[in-house]
Design an enzyme around this catalytic site. Sequence first.
Site, mmCIF file in Angstrom:
data_model
loop_
_atom_site.group_PDB
_atom_site.id
_atom_site.type_symbol
_atom_site.label_atom_id
_atom_site.label_comp_id
_atom_site.label_asym_id
_atom_site.label_seq_id
_atom_site.Cartn_x
_atom_site.Cartn_y
_atom_site.Cartn_z
ATOM 1 N N ASN A 172 49.015 47.571 42.280
ATOM 2 C CA ASN A 172 48.030 46.764 43.019
ATOM 3 C C ASN A 172 47.066 45.820 41.915
ATOM 4 O O ASN A 172 46.970 46.405 40.938
ATOM 5 C CB ASN A 172 47.201 48.221 43.455
ATOM 6 N N GLU A 173 47.150 44.751 42.371
ATOM 7 C CA GLU A 173 46.305 43.746 41.895
ATOM 8 C C GLU A 173 46.731 43.739 40.334
ATOM 9 O O GLU A 173 46.205 43.656 39.243
ATOM 10 C CB GLU A 173 44.840 43.883 41.756
ATOM 11 N N TYR A 197 38.936 38.683 50.279
ATOM 12 C CA TYR A 197 37.821 39.143 50.407
ATOM 13 C C TYR A 197 36.722 37.892 51.216
ATOM 14 O O TYR A 197 36.631 36.858 50.208
ATOM 15 C CB TYR A 197 36.935 40.139 49.337
ATOM 16 N N GLU A 203 44.604 43.775 51.551
ATOM 17 C CA GLU A 203 43.097 44.105 51.461
ATOM 18 C C GLU A 203 42.240 42.887 51.869
ATOM 19 O O GLU A 203 42.499 41.869 51.525
ATOM 20 C CB GLU A 203 42.781 44.381 50.019
ATOM 21 N N GLN A 205 37.150 49.063 53.918
ATOM 22 C CA GLN A 205 38.208 50.138 54.035
ATOM 23 C C GLN A 205 37.825 50.932 55.262
ATOM 24 O O GLN A 205 36.930 50.580 55.926
ATOM 25 C CB GLN A 205 38.120 50.984 52.898
HETATM 26 O O1 AHR Z 1 38.846 47.504 47.979
HETATM 27 C C1 AHR Z 1 38.142 47.485 46.874
HETATM 28 C C2 AHR Z 1 38.824 47.176 45.598
HETATM 29 O O2 AHR Z 1 39.074 45.958 45.690
HETATM 30 C C3 AHR Z 1 40.208 47.581 45.494
HETATM 31 O O3 AHR Z 1 40.348 48.954 44.610
HETATM 32 C C4 AHR Z 1 41.090 46.657 44.685
HETATM 33 O O4 AHR Z 1 42.400 46.615 45.084
HETATM 34 C C5 AHR Z 1 40.199 45.034 45.033
HETATM 35 O O5 AHR Z 1 39.885 44.385 44.119
#
Ligand code: AHR
Length: 511
Positions: free
Chosen positions: A192-193, A259, A315, A364
């Site tokens: 992840n990332e 995001y 995400e 989330q």
């Molecule tokens: O969703 C919160 C965080 O955001 C996650 O853990 C990460 O993958 C992203 O930077």
Amino acid sequence: MKRITFALLFGVLASFCANAQVQVNVHEEAENQPKIHKEIYGQFAEHLGRCIYDGIWVGPESDIPNINGYRKDLVEALQTLKVPVMRWPGGCFADEYHWMDGVGPKENRPMMINSNWGGTVEDNSFGTHEFFNLCEMLDCEPYLSGNVGSGTVEELAKWVEYITAEEGTMAQLRKEHGRNEPWKLKYLGVGNESWGCGGNMRPEFYADMYRRYATYCREFDGNRLYKIASGASDYDYNWTKVLMDRARGHMHGLSLHYYTVTGWTGPKGPALGFDTDSYYDIVAKSVEIDEVLKNHEAIMDAYDPQRRVGLLLDEWGTWFDVEPGTNPGHLYQQNTMRDAMVAAMSLNIFHRHTERLVMANIAQIVNVLQAMILTKGSEIVLTPTYHVFRMYNVHQDATYVPTDYNEGQLVSPSGRIMPEISVTASRDAEGVLHVSIANPVVDKAQTLTLNFDEFKPKNVTGEVLAAKTIQSYNDFGKEPAVAPKPFTAIKKNGKSVTVTVPAASVVCLTF
Ligand code: AHR
């Protein structure tokens, strides 16, 4: 001064455009249209703040009503939502998670420090069995995020074996822990990332790491894996390019994170009590995902014109400052009509990308970021975002129906362009047509005339999500301020239907 200029320009454009009636052509007769993957309505549950503990899991001994340790109110709310897929255990947490710590007798499970998220002590009482059993209760696909950053190839390979093999050492261990039958595991994230919290790797290095880890994640006893490479953030097109160039033959999917946040350093703005300028800036920033998806897709198309590799936006969502007095590492934020608007406009966009975009997981599911549900002790709140996901679940796995309309454009105070109206449509397996409309304009209702190819609408019903103000939210111990209501501002005229969509509202129509 600049701000005033944009605000004025915005006001002029808004009032000019909002007086116009919008003609929407709904092409329900269009052939060969793609399916809107139900996984676009996916969720994400990380060991972060109060998402897992308090939010999902209270333990069987809790006074809070629970089903074998899972909050009963949450399970019921999620069953209504129809969650198609859930990603776990992170996020950043995934690259420090060692799955062996979370299986077997609870008293033997070691503690760890959740160093990504506030240094909270994690007791590992929610682990693989608890997650897979939850997925079974919700009838959703599990999506595992594997540890590449601090784990080993062997550890990840054995996790897959533990979950999916019928026989062998790992299967034996699973049986000793109380589960005879293997589970099915389809979605497997390899890191992840990996450009950040997942190891700070360069894309060239990660591409090789991905190939190595993915090689040893075997398929046991008829289980078919869909292997997902850790993808780019936002505008990092080079990451997508390098991964497609060097590892596309080894992956089924490539992820992306986006995001809606005003910036990663400094204040992100409050989730509550914001002003109208901030409302437009946030909604406008959220719809920039359209451009971001197009750009990543163009790179993928160049390497994979057949669209074999799926894009997974695993995400996304709003990210504001935490609620005052809460742990900054727990990312707990409230949720308003502004979040509902972001959700609806984003989902409308995702539907248009469904030929490449095979999954999206909002961040989330509970108590973290743009959550569906908030909890406080035994109380639960369904957020405005929850209501959008519930109203929109009719689009899951439905056939996309193209629409065209003059969407008009607004300029947000910070100079971002956003559509004045947003429409999506689909036809479900029973032939029922669903049209969803988001009107982001704060102070103007908009009248839309829906014109169909052939269809003569008979019974039309609708639901509307609107509130007193864009700042309205649902709070503990209070009557919900944002909840769907029947929508009746519908007029039929032969082959067309006219609807008046209230200011800052989301309307879903069923034909
Ligand atoms: O969703 C919160 C965080 O955001 C996650 O853990 C990460 O993958 C992203 O930077």
